[in-house]
Design an enzyme around this catalytic site. Sequence first.
Site: not given
Ligand code: 13P
Length: 248
Positions: A10-12, A95, A97, A167, A173, A213, A234-235
């Site tokens: 998930n590149w956000k 998600h 967010e 999640e 994050g 994470s 994500g990251g």
């Molecule tokens: P991180 O891997 O950066 O913690 O993000 C997880 C996430 O929200 C994937 O959708």
Amino acid sequence: MARRRIIAGNWKMNKTPSEAVALCAELKDLVKNDDVDVVYCVPAIDIVPVAEAVKGSNVHVGAENFYIEDKGAFTGEISAPMLKDAGVEYIIIGHSERRDIFSENDVLINAKVKKAFASGLKPILCCGESLALRKAGTYKEWIARQIKWDLTDVTADQVKGLVIAYEPIWAIGTGETATADQAQEVCGMIREIIKELYDAAAAEAVRIQYGGSMNAGNAAELLSKPDIDGGLIGGASLKADFGQIVNA
Ligand code: 13P
């Protein structure tokens, strides 16, 4: 029946179109694995160049958001037919967010899940609890309620093609990962809920990811758990580490 592993990035809100193409080139050889579904869920503006960049490879393209109408006066939104035409297969829905920053509620999230299935997109439905709910010990009830609401009027056959991402918000994050046992506890519970709501075949088929994470160091242990069929990352999806997670 063994479930096929699915590792999705998930590149956000990261990577301009030209940066996105460069990242695809960097990851190209690292993410090769015929036994895993590899997905890049990318910002809307990156979809077309990323679809072009991964053509002919094992990488599938996903989107991070859409709206439930096909077209019309919905300024700023993007529709399922638009995503499909651009080569998108997967769609992240619910998600944390989007729930927290953009006030998406379970009614809209349920409508999005149904619309995705009706449009031939594969939903990656996210759920997960806040730190407060984890500390209060009520996280299981919370997640069970999210799943029930978000899957209202979704059929057993559709659920067989569903991906659910667990999640925990406190692990997103933050660098703080749920332990493999904590992640397994909830992913196993989610599979039980699917069995109760539908049947054993749907529970056996639905793929459940952990997200929060996940990185090159902890992926193998998380993925070794019986009810964790993949990861939503994500990251670590924005760098070479993603290849190590795909091959963990
Ligand atoms: P991180 O891997 O950066 O913690 O993000 C997880 C996430 O929200 C994937 O959708």
